[in-house]
Enzyme design. Structure first.
Site, PDB file in Angstrom:
ATOM      1  N   GLU A  66      -7.358  -1.831   2.604  1.00 36.49           N
ATOM      2  CA  GLU A  66      -6.608  -0.618   2.926  1.00 36.49           C
ATOM      3  C   GLU A  66      -6.634  -0.348   4.423  1.00 36.49           C
ATOM      4  O   GLU A  66      -5.616   0.022   5.032  1.00 36.49           O
ATOM      5  CB  GLU A  66      -7.213   0.563   2.162  1.00 36.49           C
ATOM      6  CG  GLU A  66      -6.536   1.891   2.427  1.00 36.49           C
ATOM      7  CD  GLU A  66      -7.251   3.065   1.774  1.00 36.49           C
ATOM      8  OE1 GLU A  66      -6.981   4.204   2.192  1.00 36.49           O
ATOM      9  OE2 GLU A  66      -8.075   2.840   0.865  1.00 36.49           O
ATOM     10  N   LYS A 114       0.849  -1.191   0.000  1.00 36.23           N
ATOM     11  CA  LYS A 114       0.000   0.000   0.000  1.00 36.23           C
ATOM     12  C   LYS A 114       0.880   1.234   0.000  1.00 36.23           C
ATOM     13  O   LYS A 114       1.924   1.253   0.661  1.00 36.23           O
ATOM     14  CB  LYS A 114      -0.912   0.025   1.236  1.00 36.23           C
ATOM     15  CG  LYS A 114      -1.718   1.314   1.399  1.00 36.23           C
ATOM     16  CD  LYS A 114      -2.490   1.361   2.706  1.00 36.23           C
ATOM     17  CE  LYS A 114      -3.168   2.703   2.912  1.00 36.23           C
ATOM     18  NZ  LYS A 114      -3.904   2.802   4.191  1.00 36.23           N
ATOM     19  N   GLU A 130      -8.555  12.194  12.397  1.00 40.68           N
ATOM     20  CA  GLU A 130      -7.735  11.042  12.788  1.00 40.68           C
ATOM     21  C   GLU A 130      -6.861  11.359  13.995  1.00 40.68           C
ATOM     22  O   GLU A 130      -5.983  12.229  13.935  1.00 40.68           O
ATOM     23  CB  GLU A 130      -6.863  10.586  11.618  1.00 40.68           C
ATOM     24  CG  GLU A 130      -6.164   9.266  11.886  1.00 40.68           C
ATOM     25  CD  GLU A 130      -5.881   8.469  10.621  1.00 40.68           C
ATOM     26  OE1 GLU A 130      -5.315   7.379  10.741  1.00 40.68           O
ATOM     27  OE2 GLU A 130      -6.231   8.937   9.520  1.00 40.68           O
ATOM     28  N   GLU A 140     -11.544  11.157  -4.537  1.00 40.45           N
ATOM     29  CA  GLU A 140     -11.435  11.102  -3.072  1.00 40.45           C
ATOM     30  C   GLU A 140     -10.628  12.287  -2.540  1.00 40.45           C
ATOM     31  O   GLU A 140     -11.006  12.903  -1.543  1.00 40.45           O
ATOM     32  CB  GLU A 140     -10.782   9.790  -2.639  1.00 40.45           C
ATOM     33  CG  GLU A 140     -10.628   9.673  -1.131  1.00 40.45           C
ATOM     34  CD  GLU A 140     -10.065   8.330  -0.698  1.00 40.45           C
ATOM     35  OE1 GLU A 140      -9.366   8.294   0.335  1.00 40.45           O
ATOM     36  OE2 GLU A 140     -10.331   7.321  -1.386  1.00 40.45           O
TER      37      GLU A 140
END
Length: 421
Positions: A268, A179, A224, A406
């Site tokens: 992910e 990733k 986050e 996104e």
């Protein structure tokens, strides 16, 4: 490494005084028009910091951790609220994503005055040799909305960026890496210097569930939480996997269900959860990692979310834990060293403090560190310009155009605040 100490901690111990105060209303209204100031606010709780008693510029979180430990040992704190989480002298910081590949510096500052609210209790802390006056500073006057905001492009065109996404997908499908999180930027120019307090106000109003931050010219509203350390309990909120259309009514429920079933997004997300859990494990006596993520709803996007918790000893402070966790797979990739190399080679962007830790640490090692997302940087030499950032996690099933969409969705909070959303 550069340390700039405004108050001479070496020649005399510093005295800090904390008093309980009546509810002062919105904390952000105490941010002054000029001079150093910081903010870290969620759902009306948190703090603003005024002035700068000390400042440390560095390349690493580890060096900042050592510096703050030395400084905090020289502060005598008298408090009407002893033992309360987040109350007292604080160090507020903002760190670069990758110090080896950035011209930006990380910074840790100690505010002279802190005004805070948590759990319905409010306080003010002042740091200095002497301060007999503990009256609240006057609230600010009106803030200025950006004038003539105009998009002036980014470091690369959209076509170039989607081409890079395609290259990374090929690398992942050939098993060179699992990733990679790729970022892009967008610059906005105004006719007059941008008042970051106005942007912070709009972000607090529109995105109350996020951590709104203002540190050293960077402002944003991040969903986050890298970690919170409180009384030996550490919590980390991992976000990865995103949808970004309507979030209300039937459409919102359907999108949330689709996100929770999406193999691409779950894959992910699992990379990010694993990276945080493995980084925390050496510091924890016990840990809890949920088997499946939940769906976090924000006004314009939804994310897969997992809250990891653990028990740590007194030797593991919030800033040291942040150093161990950063960069996680949520903002970098897996394996970390390979993802960093690919980002450096292909991204063609100095992220600066974007996707680095932002937050605070107290004298006892408790603190909160979020990830500096959904934000923008204004630099002292160009006060009319702001550089916005957004990223997307690339895995084997990623579609370049969808990943571009996104990042567009993640730019919305800042563009709205600038009057361009």
């Amino acid at each position: 490494m550069l340390a700039k100490v405004i108050l001479d901690f070496g020649s005399a111990r510093m005295r800090a005084t904390t008093v309980a105060i009546d509810d002062p209303g919105p904390l952000e209204r105490f941010l002054p028009e000029s001079g150093p100031s910081t903010a870290f606010i969620r759902r009306g709780e948190g703090f603003v910091g005024l002035g700068e008693a000390a400042r440390f510029e560095t390349d690493t979180l580890e060096a900042a951790d050592v510096w703050w430990e030395e400084i905090s040992q020289q502060i005598d704190h008298d408090s009407e609220m002893p033992g309360e989480f987040g109350v007292g002298p604080l160090a507020v910081g903002l760190f670069t994503f990758d110090p080896d590949r950035s011209e930006e510096r990380s910074v840790l500052t100690v505010p002279q005055t802190v005004i805070g609210r948590r759990g319905g209790r409010c306080w003010m802390t002042r740091l200095g040799v002497s301060h007999n006056d503990m009256a609240l500073p006057p609230p600010r006057g009106p803030v200025q909305a950006p004038v003539g905001s105009t998009r002036i492009g980014g470091s690369m065109s959209e076509d170039v960026w989607t081409g890079i996404v395609g290259e990374v997908v090929s690398l992942i499908r050939s098993d060179e890496v699992a990733k990679v999180v790729l970022a892009r930027d967008l610059r906005v120019r105004a006719d007059e210097p941008i008042d970051l307090r106005f942007l912070l106000d709009r972000l607090i109003e529109n995105y109350p569930m996020t951590w709104a931050y203002l540190v050293d010219g960077m402002v944003g509203a991040t969903p986050e939480l890298l970690l919170r350390r409180q009384d030996g309990l550490v919590t980390s909120r991992v976000l990865a996997g995103t949808v970004w259309q309507g979030s209300e009514g039937h459409e919102g429920r359907q999108l949330a269900a689709e996100l929770a079933r999406s193999e691409k997004d779950i894959s992910e997300h699992e990379f990010a959860v694993t990276s945080v859990a493995e980084a925390l494990a050496p510091y924890c006596h016990a840990m809890n990692v949920p088997d499946a993520p939940s769906v976090l709803r924000l006004p314009n996007v939804m994310h897969l979310a997992t809250d990891i918790t653990g028990v740590v000893g007194p030797e593991s402070g919030a800033l040291g834990l942040a150093a161990a966790l950063h960069p996680s797979a949520a903002v970098c990739g897996t394996p970390t060293h390979l993802a960093l190399d690919i980002i450096s080679e292909l991204e063609s962007l100095d992220r600066g403090r974007y996707a680095g830790p932002v937050g605070w640490v107290g004298m006892n090692g408790d603190g909160e560190w979020a990830i500096a997302l959904r934000g923008g940087q204004v630099r002292a030499d160009s006060p009319n310009d702001i550089q916005l950032f957004a990223g997307a996690g690339i895995v084997a099933d990623s579609d370049p155009q969808i990943e571009l969409a996104e990042t567009d969705a993640k730019l919305v909070p800042m563009l709205q605040a600038l009057g361009l959303g």
